[in-house]
Design an enzyme around this catalytic site. Structure first.
Site, PDB file in Angstrom:
ATOM      1  N   HIS A 130       1.018  -1.176   0.066  1.00  0.00           N
ATOM      2  CA  HIS A 130      -0.074   0.056   0.160  1.00  0.00           C
ATOM      3  C   HIS A 130       0.859   1.467  -0.105  1.00  0.00           C
ATOM      4  CE1 HIS A 130      -3.785   2.156   0.805  1.00  0.00           C
ATOM      5  NE2 HIS A 130      -2.897   3.142   1.278  1.00  0.00           N
ATOM      6  N   CYS A 131       0.693   2.082  -0.981  1.00  0.00           N
ATOM      7  CA  CYS A 131       1.686   3.301  -1.176  1.00  0.00           C
ATOM      8  C   CYS A 131       0.808   4.328  -0.555  1.00  0.00           C
ATOM      9  CB  CYS A 131       2.058   3.188  -2.749  1.00  0.00           C
ATOM     10  SG  CYS A 131       3.054   4.958  -2.750  1.00  0.00           S
ATOM     11  N   PRO A 132       1.347   5.045   0.495  1.00  0.00           N
ATOM     12  CA  PRO A 132       0.831   6.262   0.915  1.00  0.00           C
ATOM     13  C   PRO A 132       1.118   7.377   0.243  1.00  0.00           C
ATOM     14  CG  PRO A 132       2.702   5.570   2.334  1.00  0.00           C
ATOM     15  CD  PRO A 132       2.515   4.456   1.224  1.00  0.00           C
TER      16      PRO A 132
END
Ligand code: ZN
Ligand code: ZN
Length: 382
Positions: free
Chosen positions: A181-183
């Site tokens: 998951h890429c913030p």
């Protein structure tokens, strides 16, 4: 959690037998010993699980930490995206307002053409891939029962998980071929947007390296000039400076060129120098950090594995080695083929139209079923 009432009863009987066996040795009354044994049994039953291992214990202990990180990341996702847009826009603004006039005034025609063509191509590639990476759904497995083969069941979504699918706690959903998951995208990186994510990292790194290398001499001059005027106390606007042009251009030949000899080190000059320093420091820092991340992802893609699968494959390799066997990643189709599949290159011209130019083509496969090595010959792009 899997409970086994039979095992629990067996455990209780064993404890009772042990209490009975010690009856003669202990001075405590029987009822107290039985109560103590019962309390111990109750406590053990709280964490008894036939499948308990170090991973389950680790997950349970760190559950509050994971929960906090997931919620913070979810809420700060929009802030991170705004940060990327604002920082990138500030660099583009500096490039247009400060650097472009300098390039147009001092550089030769060939260098002007190179900077205009490369700079704009790189900018378009960054903007396109960032937009697509944030807006493209990573891919979700079907929630209704169908014929898709699955390898396990998600204990949170309670749905079958196809191969390479993992649950994302931040999105609160299962993601097809989940990488992470890429913030910075406020989105999961999965089957359908993995290429956009990697291309964005690659082109952003290239853009940062380009700014850092081409702006190095400007940065050194701007920094030295600022330092000199800071120490001599002549940084106020309107104070005359003799024999020194504050805005120094460096010709492509490396020869120093005093572009506009100015009698004063004005507030505008100071702002220009500060923006050049800001641009160089930011692009150099991001270039190094994002460059390392891009190289790491390139290594993973070459091996045909995602970030999550890297951990799984390391564990499997160790587990199989203990049994005297060699583990082979079933999704590793060969280094070049991995790249072709990842980039969607099905013929030679695609290296240009699908890799070097913005392309919205869908990835190979549906993300639900996967060919296992050795893969069918007709699946391999030319
Ligand atoms: Zn799930
Ligand atoms: Zn996610």
């Amino acid at each position: 959690m899997r409970w086994w009432p039979g095992s629990l009863l067996h455990l209780f009987c064993c404890l009772r037998l042990r209490v009975c066996a010690r009856r003669g040795r202990s001075r405590l009354p029987l009822w107290l010993r039985e109560t103590w044994a019962y309390m111990r049994l109750m406590f053990k039953s709280l964490y008894f699980n036939s499948l308990t291992n170090s991973d389950v214990v680790f997950d349970s202990v760190f559950e509050p930490v994971f929960w906090t990180v997931e919620h913070v990341t979810r809420w700060f996702g929009t802030v991170f995206v705004c940060l990327v847009v604002v920082l990138t826009s500030s660099i583009v603004l500096i490039a247009y307002v400060v650097l472009l006039p300098l390039v147009l005034n001092t550089y030769s025609l060939a260098w002007i053409a190179w900077h205009l063509c490369y700079g704009h191509w790189n900018l378009v590639m960054i903007a396109f891939h960032y937009y697509k990476a944030t807006k493209t759904s990573p891919g979700f497995p079907p929630t209704v029962k169908n014929d898709v083969p699955f390898v396990s069941v998600c204990k949170k979504c309670i749905i079958p998980k196809p191969a390479r699918t993992h649950h994302c706690g931040i999105c609160n959903s299962c993601i097809l071929k989940m990488d992470h998951h890429c913030p910075w995208l406020n989105n999961c990186v999965g089957h359908f947007n993995h290429r956009y994510f990697f291309s964005f990292c690659l082109f952003m790194t290239m853009g940062c390296v380009y700014c850092s290398i081409s702006g190095r001499n400007l940065f050194l001059d701007a920094y030295n000039t600022l330092e000199r005027f800071k120490h001599t106390g002549m940084e106020k606007p309107g104070i005359p400076v003799t024999g020194m042009g504050p805005l120094i251009g460096i010709l492509p030949s490396g020869q120093t060129h005093y572009q506009t000899p100015s009698p004063a080190y004005t507030y505008k000059d100071k702002m220009i120098h500060k923006s050049i320093i800001y641009m160089w420091v930011l692009t150099s820092t991001v270039g190094v950090a994002l460059g390392c991340l891009t190289v790491w992802h390139a290594v993973l893609i070459s091996r045909g594995e995602t970030s999550i699968e890297r951990h799984i494959n390391i564990k499997e390799t160790k587990r199989m080695a203990k049994r005297g066997k060699v583990y082979k990643n079933p999704f590793h189709y060969g280094r070049l083929n991995n790249w072709k599949i990842f980039l969607g290159v099905e013929k030679r011209s695609h290296w240009v139209t699908r890799v070097l130019l913005p392309s919205g083509h869908a990835p190979l496969g549906d993300g639900l079923t996967w060919d296992v090595y050795p893969v069918r010959k007709d699946m391999m792009p030319v």
